[in-house]
Motif scaffolding. Structure first.
Motif, PDB file in Angstrom:
ATOM      1  N   VAL A   1      -3.772  49.265 -11.610  1.00 27.88           N
ATOM      2  CA  VAL A   1      -2.696  49.726 -10.714  1.00 27.88           C
ATOM      3  C   VAL A   1      -1.648  50.519 -11.505  1.00 27.88           C
ATOM      4  O   VAL A   1      -0.925  51.343 -10.953  1.00 27.88           O
ATOM      5  CB  VAL A   1      -2.066  48.532  -9.958  1.00 27.88           C
ATOM      6  N   ARG A   2      -1.615  50.280 -12.816  1.00 23.09           N
ATOM      7  CA  ARG A   2      -0.659  51.043 -13.642  1.00 23.09           C
ATOM      8  C   ARG A   2      -0.927  52.549 -13.561  1.00 23.09           C
ATOM      9  O   ARG A   2      -0.023  53.351 -13.765  1.00 23.09           O
ATOM     10  CB  ARG A   2      -0.730  50.566 -15.098  1.00 23.09           C
ATOM     11  N   MET A   3      -2.170  52.932 -13.245  1.00 16.00           N
ATOM     12  CA  MET A   3      -2.473  54.371 -13.081  1.00 16.00           C
ATOM     13  C   MET A   3      -1.699  54.914 -11.878  1.00 16.00           C
ATOM     14  O   MET A   3      -1.155  56.016 -11.927  1.00 16.00           O
ATOM     15  CB  MET A   3      -3.979  54.583 -12.876  1.00 16.00           C
TER      16      MET A   3
ATOM     17  N   LEU B   1     -10.404  56.931 -15.902  1.00 16.55           N
ATOM     18  CA  LEU B   1     -10.496  55.496 -15.580  1.00 16.55           C
ATOM     19  C   LEU B   1     -10.349  55.165 -14.100  1.00 16.55           C
ATOM     20  O   LEU B   1     -10.254  53.998 -13.720  1.00 16.55           O
ATOM     21  CB  LEU B   1      -9.449  54.704 -16.392  1.00 16.55           C
ATOM     22  N   GLY B   2     -10.336  56.191 -13.264  1.00 18.50           N
ATOM     23  CA  GLY B   2     -10.090  55.974 -11.838  1.00 18.50           C
ATOM     24  C   GLY B   2     -10.995  54.936 -11.195  1.00 18.50           C
ATOM     25  O   GLY B   2     -10.554  54.178 -10.321  1.00 18.50           O
ATOM     26  N   SER B   3     -12.247  54.867 -11.656  1.00 18.79           N
ATOM     27  CA  SER B   3     -13.192  53.948 -10.993  1.00 18.79           C
ATOM     28  C   SER B   3     -12.745  52.485 -11.133  1.00 18.79           C
ATOM     29  O   SER B   3     -13.194  51.623 -10.382  1.00 18.79           O
ATOM     30  CB  SER B   3     -14.592  54.130 -11.554  1.00 18.79           C
ATOM     31  N   LEU B   4     -11.846  52.200 -12.096  1.00 20.70           N
ATOM     32  CA  LEU B   4     -11.370  50.810 -12.252  1.00 20.70           C
ATOM     33  C   LEU B   4     -10.593  50.323 -11.025  1.00 20.70           C
ATOM     34  O   LEU B   4     -10.454  49.123 -10.801  1.00 20.70           O
ATOM     35  CB  LEU B   4     -10.454  50.689 -13.480  1.00 20.70           C
ATOM     36  N   LEU B   5     -10.114  51.268 -10.238  1.00 16.88           N
ATOM     37  CA  LEU B   5      -9.345  50.869  -9.050  1.00 16.88           C
ATOM     38  C   LEU B   5     -10.222  50.106  -8.052  1.00 16.88           C
ATOM     39  O   LEU B   5      -9.715  49.386  -7.195  1.00 16.88           O
ATOM     40  CB  LEU B   5      -8.724  52.091  -8.370  1.00 16.88           C
ATOM     41  N   ALA B   6     -11.534  50.253  -8.193  1.00 18.48           N
ATOM     42  CA  ALA B   6     -12.444  49.530  -7.295  1.00 18.48           C
ATOM     43  C   ALA B   6     -12.287  48.020  -7.446  1.00 18.48           C
ATOM     44  O   ALA B   6     -12.634  47.261  -6.542  1.00 18.48           O
ATOM     45  CB  ALA B   6     -13.882  49.947  -7.593  1.00 18.48           C
TER      46      ALA B   6
ATOM     47  N   ASP C   1      -0.214  47.813  -0.502  1.00 17.19           N
ATOM     48  CA  ASP C   1       1.207  47.731  -0.904  1.00 17.19           C
ATOM     49  C   ASP C   1       1.568  48.906  -1.803  1.00 17.19           C
ATOM     50  O   ASP C   1       2.623  49.514  -1.684  1.00 17.19           O
ATOM     51  CB  ASP C   1       1.480  46.429  -1.677  1.00 17.19           C
ATOM     52  N   GLU C   2       0.680  49.209  -2.732  1.00 20.73           N
ATOM     53  CA  GLU C   2       0.939  50.275  -3.692  1.00 20.73           C
ATOM     54  C   GLU C   2       0.989  51.632  -2.992  1.00 20.73           C
ATOM     55  O   GLU C   2       1.799  52.491  -3.321  1.00 20.73           O
ATOM     56  CB  GLU C   2      -0.199  50.259  -4.715  1.00 20.73           C
ATOM     57  N   LEU C   3       0.109  51.819  -2.000  1.00 23.27           N
ATOM     58  CA  LEU C   3       0.075  53.096  -1.276  1.00 23.27           C
ATOM     59  C   LEU C   3       1.346  53.326  -0.480  1.00 23.27           C
ATOM     60  O   LEU C   3       1.848  54.448  -0.386  1.00 23.27           O
ATOM     61  CB  LEU C   3      -1.130  53.147  -0.346  1.00 23.27           C
TER      62      LEU C   3
END
Ligand code: ATP
Ligand code: MG
Length: 443
Positions: free
Chosen positions: A188-190, A215-220, A229-231
């Protein structure tokens, strides 16, 4: 912000005395001050930290005030009657003052402790972090250097363990520690990096920026509820358009809205992207003008293109327009929910806005007047105007609805008559072209 003359040396903190910074107690909320003083009275350490300190130093008005202390959550609860403990992944105390909540976090310790119940890591990702430590350890486990500044209520100084003041002055967003490891610990730090870069207008330090591309795929691995919440934080604070562009730039948007990204990436027409851009821009303008905005409207914008395309395909396969829209919105929402937990009250409104698009396009004899009374008419009309501005539907349709709303009863009757005539001619034209169709195919 005042200029400071210092260099930060990692673990030796730089302490800026009250006389050399601009944080005044007059700008800190009474409730936050109450909590700070009360903790001190009980002989605990108490500091303002995070966004509150960062924003005050920048001369902005903080969104909220977070407090860090050496009191454990249970001890905090004993000090305040109006206190609730929340969170399993990250246990926190919430001190309630009516609607206002002051978040009190206990200093977190380093990651080398082995108690599995308190700190859990899965593939490098922290899924629980409840090991307590010193203020210095707490500073170094925070995300960005500019978020790790502490305002000490005992002498009103600002304490900097991570070089945050220098970064604040340089307008630089920098993760504490090894960026890739810090993103792996919490992907989520991304999203937070994108949020702070947009919100503060800061540049992301290259080593902090580079892993964003890969590293975007880590969001999965992040729960759908947390991503929702983040959005909300990303898109509801007046810089949503920039956030959208940055998320796409780092290929993070596709991790969050794969169907939308798929449509945008493969679309040869300009209108789908123009539509999202305009929608986000108008939402940002409303937020800046302090007008209310609905999260449902925002998600309706972000998901419209996959809904529209799917509905179009279903219509081409023989479904009636309303049925096609119902089915398309159901499918797109269901797929999206797996990634982002959009609460039902929002998704129901989104679907109403989409369905109403079909009814606005039909504008047949009795219904237009009835539609005006629909609770979602205004949102659906605004949505239609955006579609027209983007060039997806005829501007005449949106104009018609604009005029229809302000027309007198007699004028409305005339406009509806005009509709009936227009439909007849369209039908005639259609039946003529259908009559010629076999000839064309025979050629
Ligand atoms: P905002 O203005 O949005 O409130 P903020 O920096 O205060 O910004 P919060 O989400 O309120 O953000 O978090 C408070 C502080 O907690 C942050 O400033 C940071 O120090 C720390 N923090 C929050 N989330 C993380 C995270 N995922 N990883 C590390 N530290 C975090
Ligand atoms: Mg905060």
């Amino acid at each position: 912000m005042q200029e400071f003359d210092f260099t930060s040396t990692g673990t030796t903190p730089v302490v800026i005395p009250r006389s050399q910074h601009n944080i005044s107690r007059a700008n800190i909320s009474d409730h936050a001050l109450k909590v700070l003083y009360r903790l001190r009275q009980e002989n605990f350490q108490a500091h303002l930290v995070g966004g509150g300190v960062r924003d005050l130093l920048l001369g902005h008005e903080p969104k909220d005030f977070d407090i860090a202390t050496d009191a454990t959550p249970e001890q905090v609860r004993q000090v305040f009657r109006n206190c609730r403990l929340i969170g399993r992944r990250f246990r926190l105390a919430h001190v309630h003052f009516g609607q206002d909540i002051i978040e009190v976090a206990t200093f977190r310790g380093r990651g080398d402790a082995t108690d599995q119940r308190d700190r859990q890591l899965t593939n490098g990702m922290i899924i629980r972090d409840n090991i307590y430590g010193t203020i210095e350890e707490d500073a170094l486990r925070r995300d960005f250097t500019i978020n790790a500044l502490y305002y000490d209520i005992t002498d009103f100084s600002v304490i900097d363990y991570a070089g945050g003041l220098a970064d604040l002055q340089a307008g630089r967003l920098r993760l504490i520690g090894d960026p890739e490891q810090r993103y792996r610990e919490d992907p989520v730090r991304m999203l937070r990096a994108v949020r702070f870069a947009c919100k503060l207008g800061f540049t992301i330090d290259p080593p902090t920026e580079r892993p964003l591309f890969t590293l975007g795929s880590l969001l999965a691995d992040i729960s759908a509820a947390r991503l929702f919440d983040e959005l909300i934080k990303l898109f509801q604070f007046g810089y949503g358009l920039e956030v959208f562009e940055k998320l796409r730039h780092y290929q993070l948007f596709g991790q969050l809205f794969p169907d939308t990204e798929d449509c945008l990436a493969h679309e040869e027409h300009a209108f789908p992207l123009t539509f999202v851009n305009r929608g986000l821009d108008s939402t940002d303008q409303r937020i800046r003008a302090k007008k209310p905005i609905a999260a449902a409207f925002l998600f309706a914008i972000l998901l419209w293109e996959p809904v529209r395309q799917r509905a179009e395909q279903l219509q081409a396969a023989g479904l009636a327009p309303l049925d096609a829209m119902l089915s398309a919105s159901h499918t797109v929402c269901e797929r999206q929910q797996r990634l982002i937990a959009i609460p039902k009250r929002y998704s129901l409104t989104m679907r109403e806005i989409w369905l109403l698009q079909m009814r606005l396009e039909l504008r047949d004899s009795k219904r237009p007047s009835r539609l005006l009374a629909h609770p979602r008419f205004r949102a659906a009309y605004d949505f239609l105007v955006l579609r027209a501005e983007a060039g997806e539907v005829n501007a005449e349709l949106a104009d018609w609805w604009t005029r229809f709303q302000s027309a007198s009863v007699q004028e409305r009757v005339k406009m509806l008559d005009g509709n009936v005539k227009r439909r007849r001619t369209t039908r005639k034209r259609r039946s003529k072209s259908t009559a010629t169709a076999p000839l064309t195919t025979a050629n």
